[in-house]
Design a protein around this motif. Structure first.
Motif, short mmCIF file in Angstrom:
data_model
loop_
_atom_site.label_atom_id
_atom_site.label_comp_id
_atom_site.label_asym_id
_atom_site.label_seq_id
_atom_site.Cartn_x
_atom_site.Cartn_y
_atom_site.Cartn_z
N LEU A 519 0.80 -1.21 0.00
CA LEU A 519 0.00 0.00 0.00
C LEU A 519 0.85 1.28 0.00
CD1 LEU A 519 -2.99 -0.89 2.36
CD2 LEU A 519 -2.99 -0.68 -0.13
N ASP A 520 2.12 1.18 0.38
CA ASP A 520 2.99 2.36 0.30
C ASP A 520 3.10 2.85 -1.13
OD1 ASP A 520 3.52 2.27 3.04
OD2 ASP A 520 5.25 0.95 2.78
N PHE A 521 3.19 1.93 -2.08
CA PHE A 521 3.29 2.30 -3.49
C PHE A 521 1.97 2.85 -4.01
CE2 PHE A 521 6.85 -0.50 -2.88
CZ PHE A 521 7.83 0.01 -3.69
N VAL A 522 0.87 2.25 -3.57
CA VAL A 522 -0.44 2.75 -3.98
C VAL A 522 -0.62 4.18 -3.48
CG1 VAL A 522 -2.93 2.41 -3.80
CG2 VAL A 522 -1.41 0.43 -3.98
N LYS A 523 -0.25 4.44 -2.25
CA LYS A 523 -0.44 5.75 -1.63
C LYS A 523 0.41 6.82 -2.30
CE LYS A 523 1.10 6.21 2.55
NZ LYS A 523 1.24 6.10 4.02
N VAL A 524 1.68 6.53 -2.51
CA VAL A 524 2.59 7.53 -3.09
C VAL A 524 2.48 7.55 -4.61
CG1 VAL A 524 4.99 8.30 -3.23
CG2 VAL A 524 4.17 7.20 -1.15
N GLY A 525 2.35 6.38 -5.23
CA GLY A 525 2.40 6.29 -6.68
C GLY A 525 1.14 6.71 -7.40
N SER A 526 -0.02 6.60 -6.75
CA SER A 526 -1.27 6.94 -7.43
C SER A 526 -1.32 8.44 -7.78
CB SER A 526 -2.47 6.56 -6.56
OG SER A 526 -2.39 7.17 -5.29
N ILE A 527 -0.92 9.29 -6.85
CA ILE A 527 -0.94 10.74 -7.12
C ILE A 527 0.10 11.08 -8.19
CG2 ILE A 527 -0.71 13.03 -6.10
CD1 ILE A 527 -1.44 11.81 -3.40
N LEU A 528 1.26 10.42 -8.14
CA LEU A 528 2.30 10.65 -9.15
C LEU A 528 1.80 10.25 -10.53
CD1 LEU A 528 5.13 11.50 -9.92
CD2 LEU A 528 5.95 9.26 -9.19
N THR A 529 1.08 9.13 -10.61
CA THR A 529 0.53 8.69 -11.89
C THR A 529 -0.45 9.72 -12.45
OG1 THR A 529 0.74 6.37 -11.22
CG2 THR A 529 -0.74 6.84 -13.06
N ILE A 530 -1.28 10.28 -11.58
CA ILE A 530 -2.23 11.32 -12.01
C ILE A 530 -1.48 12.55 -12.51
CG2 ILE A 530 -4.03 12.90 -11.20
CD1 ILE A 530 -4.90 10.67 -9.26
N ALA A 531 -0.39 12.92 -11.82
CA ALA A 531 0.40 14.08 -12.24
C ALA A 531 1.03 13.86 -13.61
CB ALA A 531 1.48 14.37 -11.20
N VAL A 532 1.58 12.66 -13.84
CA VAL A 532 2.17 12.34 -15.15
C VAL A 532 1.09 12.34 -16.22
CG1 VAL A 532 3.30 10.52 -16.49
CG2 VAL A 532 4.10 11.04 -14.18
N PHE A 533 -0.08 11.79 -15.90
CA PHE A 533 -1.20 11.77 -16.84
C PHE A 533 -1.56 13.20 -17.27
CE2 PHE A 533 -5.84 12.35 -17.13
CZ PHE A 533 -6.11 11.59 -18.27
N ALA A 534 -1.63 14.11 -16.30
CA ALA A 534 -1.99 15.50 -16.61
C ALA A 534 -0.96 16.14 -17.54
CB ALA A 534 -2.12 16.30 -15.32
N ILE A 535 0.33 15.90 -17.27
CA ILE A 535 1.39 16.48 -18.11
C ILE A 535 1.32 15.93 -19.53
CG2 ILE A 535 3.89 16.52 -18.48
CD1 ILE A 535 2.94 18.52 -16.46
N VAL A 536 1.11 14.62 -19.66
CA VAL A 536 1.03 14.00 -20.99
C VAL A 536 -0.17 14.54 -21.76
CG1 VAL A 536 0.64 11.82 -22.21
CG2 VAL A 536 2.27 11.92 -20.31
N MET A 537 -1.32 14.65 -21.11
CA MET A 537 -2.52 15.16 -21.79
C MET A 537 -2.35 16.63 -22.20
SD MET A 537 -4.61 12.70 -22.20
CE MET A 537 -3.14 11.68 -22.41
N LEU A 538 -1.57 17.36 -21.43
CA LEU A 538 -1.37 18.78 -21.72
C LEU A 538 -0.35 18.99 -22.84
CD1 LEU A 538 -1.86 21.77 -20.90
CD2 LEU A 538 0.07 21.52 -19.30
N LEU A 539 0.75 18.25 -22.81
CA LEU A 539 1.88 18.54 -23.69
C LEU A 539 1.92 17.72 -24.98
CD1 LEU A 539 4.80 19.07 -21.13
CD2 LEU A 539 3.32 20.77 -22.21
N VAL A 540 1.44 16.48 -24.94
CA VAL A 540 1.50 15.65 -26.16
C VAL A 540 0.77 16.31 -27.33
CG1 VAL A 540 0.68 13.49 -27.20
CG2 VAL A 540 1.99 13.44 -25.07
N PRO A 541 -0.47 16.84 -27.13
CA PRO A 541 -1.12 17.51 -28.27
C PRO A 541 -0.39 18.76 -28.76
CG PRO A 541 -2.73 16.95 -26.56
CD PRO A 541 -1.36 16.74 -25.96
N ILE A 542 0.48 19.33 -27.93
CA ILE A 542 1.25 20.51 -28.36
C ILE A 542 2.44 20.10 -29.22
CG2 ILE A 542 2.70 22.42 -27.54
CD1 ILE A 542 0.92 22.58 -25.07
N PHE A 543 3.17 19.07 -28.79
CA PHE A 543 4.36 18.64 -29.54
C PHE A 543 4.02 17.70 -30.69
CE2 PHE A 543 6.20 20.07 -25.55
CZ PHE A 543 7.36 20.71 -25.98
N TRP A 544 2.90 17.00 -30.59
CA TRP A 544 2.42 16.13 -31.68
C TRP A 544 0.95 16.47 -31.91
CZ3 TRP A 544 5.38 14.45 -27.58
CH2 TRP A 544 6.65 13.97 -27.87
#
Length: 546
Positions: A519-544
């Motif tokens: 559960l340590d990974f679920v707790k720390v990693g879930s928010i990080l995954t959401i942050a990466v998701f937001a960056i990808v959704m924001l920047l991928v359509p700009i660069f591609w």
């Protein structure tokens, strides 16, 4: 074969710990920053698993010197390495696998005839095509870990607790006396085979005024010897009559009973690709082969203390071994384990360091500039030839560095893709997605593929998840009339960022040394995954652009 193959043989491992500690001192914030930045930088040109394995003992040494719990630094190490792998084509094998699969899809006659797709959109990734968004992912990931993640990390482990206490082995070790009439008298430890016959392991011998003798397989047991044995008390009581032994009731285990002279206790971590994987200590003849005794096995936080000879070893297991340092170093040099005691100080072929750097520089030169039209695979071959010619890496080691599992996986996924194409299963799935989700917009469909890929990386390997989703994502993009390369890039980032569970190989390496829980990974990693998701959704359509 990954371009980082020469890194482990040129003497560069385990030399950065004192420098990082001098820069950061005992400040946990600065240490976390340096560990994540260093891991990300190295993982951008090396596999994240290799980077993590290389730095685990270094970070453990830093944690000990700075009096910081290892759990506070090891997860940032693994996450930093995973984040850094998104920055370049060679950052992870997933990036390379997707790049090759995208090029193969571009060669499909069906795609060319039906969709008249631009060949430039289906070309392989260039070396730094992923870098702009990758750097943003690293920056956001580090920012999250420093501002939020550090507070969510557990505080476990540390140097204040001895290995005996960490593994709770006191209750499983007893001292017995060999009676004169015992059938064990006169036999060697190998001949007595106590571990197989009686489920007991001899970890020490005290003989008269000779003191304690490190138990080798060829050591001969004599009458009146005091044997320090590991096993359940029930097993000792069950066999004491037939084995001709008596239990010393007043025995109390002390640290010096397990460590004396040049015999010490060590923790070693089983690596992926090691010959130890999938085999038991008995089948390996581990004690005879390496002159080391395994006292305990830590698997995902659970200490295994009995019937160890029958336990099948797995990637990520931490073994508590007793023996001489040189024997542990031999086991480490063979590429089977990582020694978890800070920097070991060994310098493997340090004189070949220049050749390793030159090989990598030649690879980068041809892969970046495309000099004389040399493709990436040939650029890697040039670097490999330099390593072999200079003997920075030996031929057998080069074969050992090849990830045969990945080669078999890619070959299998090529067949899988061919089957999907010939059966039109990919077309059916793409049609299904377009009919049901196109009304939500192209970005929503792109987000759906990102989420699907992240979900599949949990039960599957990252490469397999990416190669399963990629053809469907590309076909869907073509049906929608949008840029298929943007979908391929999103799938690549999603497959390379697996933080939710400790199933990612880089996370497996730090799970036990950091004393983490699932559960340590679920707790720390879930928010990080959401942050990466937001960056990808924001920047991928700009660069591609879609």
């Amino acid at each position: 074969l990954h371009p980082d193959g020469g890194a482990g043989q040129d003497g560069r491992r385990g030399r950065g710990g004192p420098l990082l500690h001098r820069i950061a001192g005992g400040n946990e914030f600065r240490l976390t920053t340096l560990v994540m930045f260093t891991a990300a930088a190295c993982a951008s040109v090396m596999k994240n698993t290799t980077t993590t394995a290389m730095f685990v003992p270094v970070v453990l040494g830093i944690a000990q010197r700075a009096r910081v719990q290892p759990s506070k630094l090891l997860m940032p190490l693994a996450f930093g390495a995973i984040l850094g792998g998104t920055c370049t084509l060679i950052g992870t094998s997933t990036n390379l696998a997707v790049s090759g699969a995208l090029a193969r899809l571009g060669e499909s006659q069906e795609l060319a005839q039906r969709f008249q797709v631009d060949p430039q959109l289906m070309r392989p990734f260039s070396m730094f095509e992923l870098t702009p968004v990758g750097i943003a992912i690293v920056a956001v990931g580090m920012l999250y870990m420093l501002l939020v993640g550090m507070r969510l990390l557990p505080a476990r482990g540390g140097a204040e607790e001895s290995l005996m206490d960490q593994y709770h082995i006191r209750e499983y070790i007893s001292e017995v006396i060999v009676r004169p009439e015992s059938p064990l008298a006169g036999q060697t430890l190998a001949e007595a085979n106590l571990s197989e016959i009686l489920d007991l392991t001899v970890i020490g011998i005290i003989r008269g005024d000779k003191g304690r003798i490190a138990p080798r397989a060829e050591e001969r047991i004599e009458a009146e010897d005091l044997l320090l044995v590991q096993g359940r008390m029930d097993d000792i009581l069950r066999v004491k009559t037939e084995a001709g032994i008596e239990i010393r009731p007043d025995f109390e285990l002390r640290e010096r009973d397990l460590e004396a002279g040049n015999v010490e206790l060590f923790e070693v971590l089983v690596l992926r690709g090691s010959d130890l994987n999938g085999r038991s200590l008995r089948s390996l003849r581990f004690r005879e082969r390496y002159d080391l005794t395994v006292l305990a096995i830590n698997r995902h936080g659970m200490a295994l203390l009995t019937k160890l000879s029958n336990v099948t070893l797995k990637f990520g297991d931490v073994l508590l071994v007793q023996g001489r340092k040189e024997n542990v170093e031999r086991l480490k040099t063979d590429g089977h384990v990582v020694l978890l005691e800070g920097e070991s100080g060994t310098r493997e072929r340090a004189g070949k360091r220049v050749w390793a750097v030159l090989a990598f520089a030649v690879f980068l030169l041809f892969s970046i500039t495309h000099l004389f039209g040399v493709p990436l695979s040939v650029a890697v071959l040039f670097g490999v030839l330099i390593l072999l010619a200079s003997r920075a890496v030996h031929t057998q080691e080069m074969y050992d560095l090849i990830d045969w599992r990945l080669i078999v996986l890619i070959a299998g996924m090529i067949s899988f893709g061919t089957a999907m194409e010939s059966s039109r299963a990919d077309q059916y799935l793409a049609d299904l997605i377009v009919r049901n989700f196109s009304s939500y917009g192209n970005l929503a469909v792109l987000a759906g593929f990102f989420a699907l890929t992240v979900a599949l990386t949990q039960p599957m390997s990252n490469q397999a998840a990416a190669l399963v989703v990629l053809p469907i994502a590309v076909k869907t993009a073509l049906y929608l009339g949008v840029n298929p390369r943007a979908f391929a890039v999103a799938v690549t980032y999603a497959a390379s960022c697996s933080f939710l569970t400790p199933l990612e190989p880089a996370c497996v390496l730090i799970y036990t040394p950091g004393r983490y829980r699932f559960l340590d990974f679920v707790k720390v990693g879930s928010i990080l995954t959401i942050a990466v998701f937001a960056i990808v959704m924001l920047l991928v359509p700009i660069f591609w652009p879609l």
